[in-house]
Design a protein around this motif. Sequence first.
Motif, PDB file in Angstrom:
ATOM      1  N   ALA A 112      65.154  53.091 108.297  1.00 65.10           N
ATOM      2  CA  ALA A 112      64.374  54.337 108.448  1.00 65.10           C
ATOM      3  C   ALA A 112      62.932  54.053 108.053  1.00 65.10           C
ATOM      4  N   SER A 113      62.001  54.648 108.780  1.00 63.31           N
ATOM      5  CA  SER A 113      60.568  54.515 108.456  1.00 63.31           C
ATOM      6  C   SER A 113      60.003  55.872 108.113  1.00 63.31           C
ATOM      7  N   LEU A 114      59.131  55.878 107.124  1.00 59.63           N
ATOM      8  CA  LEU A 114      58.488  57.136 106.737  1.00 59.63           C
ATOM      9  C   LEU A 114      57.073  56.819 106.273  1.00 59.63           C
ATOM     10  N   HIS A 115      56.088  57.363 106.974  1.00 57.81           N
ATOM     11  CA  HIS A 115      54.681  57.142 106.629  1.00 57.81           C
ATOM     12  C   HIS A 115      54.394  55.644 106.411  1.00 57.81           C
ATOM     13  N   GLY A 116      54.964  54.807 107.252  1.00 59.86           N
ATOM     14  CA  GLY A 116      54.669  53.377 107.195  1.00 59.86           C
ATOM     15  C   GLY A 116      55.525  52.604 106.217  1.00 59.86           C
ATOM     16  N   LEU A 117      56.393  53.283 105.462  1.00 54.56           N
ATOM     17  CA  LEU A 117      57.310  52.600 104.538  1.00 54.56           C
ATOM     18  C   LEU A 117      58.634  52.389 105.259  1.00 54.56           C
ATOM     19  N   VAL A 118      59.182  51.186 105.152  1.00 56.58           N
ATOM     20  CA  VAL A 118      60.459  50.881 105.819  1.00 56.58           C
ATOM     21  C   VAL A 118      61.546  50.785 104.756  1.00 56.58           C
ATOM     22  N   PHE A 119      62.585  51.585 104.930  1.00 57.07           N
ATOM     23  CA  PHE A 119      63.733  51.579 104.023  1.00 57.07           C
ATOM     24  C   PHE A 119      64.969  51.126 104.787  1.00 57.07           C
ATOM     25  N   GLY A 120      65.949  50.594 104.052  1.00 56.49           N
ATOM     26  CA  GLY A 120      67.204  50.185 104.676  1.00 56.49           C
ATOM     27  C   GLY A 120      68.379  50.561 103.803  1.00 56.49           C
ATOM     28  N   SER A 121      69.538  50.748 104.452  1.00 58.48           N
ATOM     29  CA  SER A 121      70.768  51.035 103.706  1.00 58.48           C
ATOM     30  C   SER A 121      71.936  50.348 104.397  1.00 58.48           C
ATOM     31  N   PHE A 122      72.832  49.773 103.608  1.00 66.19           N
ATOM     32  CA  PHE A 122      74.040  49.178 104.164  1.00 66.19           C
ATOM     33  C   PHE A 122      75.079  50.242 104.504  1.00 66.19           C
ATOM     34  N   GLY A 126      56.450  65.180 100.514  1.00 72.22           N
ATOM     35  CA  GLY A 126      55.075  65.674 100.588  1.00 72.22           C
ATOM     36  C   GLY A 126      54.115  64.829  99.766  1.00 72.22           C
ATOM     37  N   ARG A 127      54.608  64.318  98.638  1.00 71.25           N
ATOM     38  CA  ARG A 127      53.753  63.493  97.771  1.00 71.25           C
ATOM     39  C   ARG A 127      53.566  62.082  98.334  1.00 71.25           C
ATOM     40  N   ILE A 128      54.531  61.600  99.125  1.00 71.90           N
ATOM     41  CA  ILE A 128      54.325  60.327  99.827  1.00 71.90           C
ATOM     42  C   ILE A 128      53.282  60.552 100.927  1.00 71.90           C
ATOM     43  N   GLU A 129      53.454  61.664 101.622  1.00 65.59           N
ATOM     44  CA  GLU A 129      52.518  61.999 102.700  1.00 65.59           C
ATOM     45  C   GLU A 129      51.102  62.147 102.155  1.00 65.59           C
ATOM     46  N   ARG A 130      50.993  62.697 100.959  1.00 65.73           N
ATOM     47  CA  ARG A 130      49.674  62.902 100.351  1.00 65.73           C
ATOM     48  C   ARG A 130      48.888  61.592 100.272  1.00 65.73           C
ATOM     49  N   VAL A 131      49.568  60.498  99.977  1.00 70.39           N
ATOM     50  CA  VAL A 131      48.882  59.212  99.816  1.00 70.39           C
ATOM     51  C   VAL A 131      48.830  58.424 101.132  1.00 70.39           C
ATOM     52  N   LEU A 132      49.918  58.474 101.902  1.00 68.94           N
ATOM     53  CA  LEU A 132      50.008  57.572 103.057  1.00 68.94           C
ATOM     54  C   LEU A 132      49.922  58.280 104.413  1.00 68.94           C
ATOM     55  N   GLU A 147      39.670  60.411  97.987  1.00 72.60           N
ATOM     56  CA  GLU A 147      40.161  60.002  99.299  1.00 72.60           C
ATOM     57  C   GLU A 147      41.242  60.878  99.897  1.00 72.60           C
ATOM     58  N   VAL A 148      41.867  61.754  99.125  1.00 70.69           N
ATOM     59  CA  VAL A 148      42.943  62.547  99.727  1.00 70.69           C
ATOM     60  C   VAL A 148      42.703  64.048  99.606  1.00 70.69           C
ATOM     61  N   GLY A 149      41.475  64.435  99.307  1.00 75.22           N
ATOM     62  CA  GLY A 149      41.126  65.849  99.361  1.00 75.22           C
ATOM     63  C   GLY A 149      41.626  66.688  98.203  1.00 75.22           C
ATOM     64  N   ASP A 150      42.031  66.061  97.106  1.00 72.05           N
ATOM     65  CA  ASP A 150      42.340  66.844  95.911  1.00 72.05           C
ATOM     66  C   ASP A 150      41.783  66.087  94.712  1.00 72.05           C
ATOM     67  N   ASP A 151      41.991  66.631  93.501  1.00 72.30           N
ATOM     68  CA  ASP A 151      41.402  65.974  92.330  1.00 72.30           C
ATOM     69  C   ASP A 151      42.443  65.196  91.515  1.00 72.30           C
ATOM     70  N   ILE A 152      43.603  64.935  92.118  1.00 69.08           N
ATOM     71  CA  ILE A 152      44.626  64.157  91.412  1.00 69.08           C
ATOM     72  C   ILE A 152      44.188  62.689  91.400  1.00 69.08           C
ATOM     73  N   THR A 153      43.970  62.145  90.232  1.00 70.81           N
ATOM     74  CA  THR A 153      43.476  60.769  90.141  1.00 70.81           C
ATOM     75  C   THR A 153      44.592  59.783  89.827  1.00 70.81           C
ATOM     76  N   LEU A 154      45.752  60.304  89.480  1.00 68.65           N
ATOM     77  CA  LEU A 154      46.853  59.402  89.162  1.00 68.65           C
ATOM     78  C   LEU A 154      48.156  60.033  89.659  1.00 68.65           C
ATOM     79  N   GLN A 155      48.846  59.302  90.501  1.00 72.23           N
ATOM     80  CA  GLN A 155      50.163  59.767  90.961  1.00 72.23           C
ATOM     81  C   GLN A 155      51.120  58.577  90.999  1.00 72.23           C
ATOM     82  N   ILE A 156      52.193  58.681  90.242  1.00 72.98           N
ATOM     83  CA  ILE A 156      53.226  57.654  90.251  1.00 72.98           C
ATOM     84  C   ILE A 156      54.489  58.301  90.798  1.00 72.98           C
TER      85      ILE A 156
END
Length: 448
Positions: A155-165, A182-188, A289-298
Amino acid sequence: MTSTVSPGSEAESLAWPAELTRVPYWVFQRQDVFRAEQEKLFRGPYWSYLCLEAEVPQAGDYRTTFVGDTPVIVVRDEDGELYGFENRCAHRGALLAFDDGGHGAKDFTCVYHAWSYSLQGDLTGVAFQDGIKGQGGMPRHFCLADHGPRKLRIASLHGLVFGSFDDDVDDIEDYLGDEVRGRIERVLGGRTPVVLGRFTQVLPNNWKLYVENVKDSYHASILHLFFTTFGINRLSQRGGIIVSESGAHHVSYSAIDGAEKDGGYSRQNLRSDSAYTLKDPSLLEGFSEVGDDITLQILSVFPGFVLQQIQNAVAVRQILPRGVASTRLNWTYLGFADDTPEQTQVRLKQSNLVGPAGFVSMEDGCVGGFVQRGIAGAATQQAVLEMGGADAASSGSRVTEASVRGFWKEYRSGMDLGTAPTPATAPQPVAARPLPGTAAAQQKEAAQ
Ligand code: FES
Ligand SMILES: [Fe+2]
């Protein structure tokens, strides 16, 4: 039937406390737990991060990586689709690809006896299948289609590729839920990542200690002198955590605001609240770069994926268990296709904050080892996770271990180690639950 589990026995030591606020240390120490994790989590109904779409854009591009400890290949076929399968020859098990990746592959041929595979992971050729001069070769009934490496659902989501057996794993969108997605989308979202660099770091600890560390918003401004001293992350800043409904995934975020030098830290007399200054403050000069003031997101995705935005240092991390007390941590640093040269320079400069020797993250590379060493004689003892309450819910405060509790909630469910009570439920008496297939489980079954 009465239980024969006696206090202090091996089976007793596998007991999981009823409440979410306790984690037994044996879970970081046992070889049988490691094996069960491979089967139930990494080859079970979960998604593992594999690579970036940007790393395999053309037909014949491939990457080798791992799902847990299982080596896998991700490759783009002529049909434009991504395929994933074990990096294991169906003959006698040799690796099919040795490098980290490559381009222009037409097939994969095993170096040992030259069995060959399509880019979709199907066995297409067996050297000397019909023997030579009517002698030798494979039996007539040998069918290529019956043999091959195990395949992954991709599966691909916003350029990230995941796999499952596990084909029955939830669709990736449902797996993540709206908030985390939504938070992945916010960055990528809507951007094309460009790989700026990679690091691999070997951690001297169980993989789950690093996952705990990533999810632990409580430690960040205490352990990391750089974060606190230079106001990048202080618990007094505006922010919060999001814990997905199952507890599996999390997001921690904060914004640099005017509360940088509050009195709360000096009253705690923290090592991390130092008087150091930077000779070159440009290290911390970034751009919005992403239109909000969040400077740190993990952000973490169960079991072992992290997406990080620390100012303009954007990276993905892949957490790979190598053994009970050894973990491989792969960092991939990202920029984006439409970055200006100046923006790329900012990202490269800020990438000094993270990675194995990062000004911020180097402490995370050793603190898991401190825990692994500290618990050496304490298999039957338990970690305490009571900061911020007993639940695994989203919170406007980061002075909490809620997302760490969320990880354990999903872990014990996935590992069949019992269901955690809701916070309103009084803890039930502890039942000893040996892991299925362990010697302790067999002994217990035999005794019942
Ligand atoms: S092990 Fe691959 S062809 Fe024999
Ligand atoms: Fe940290």
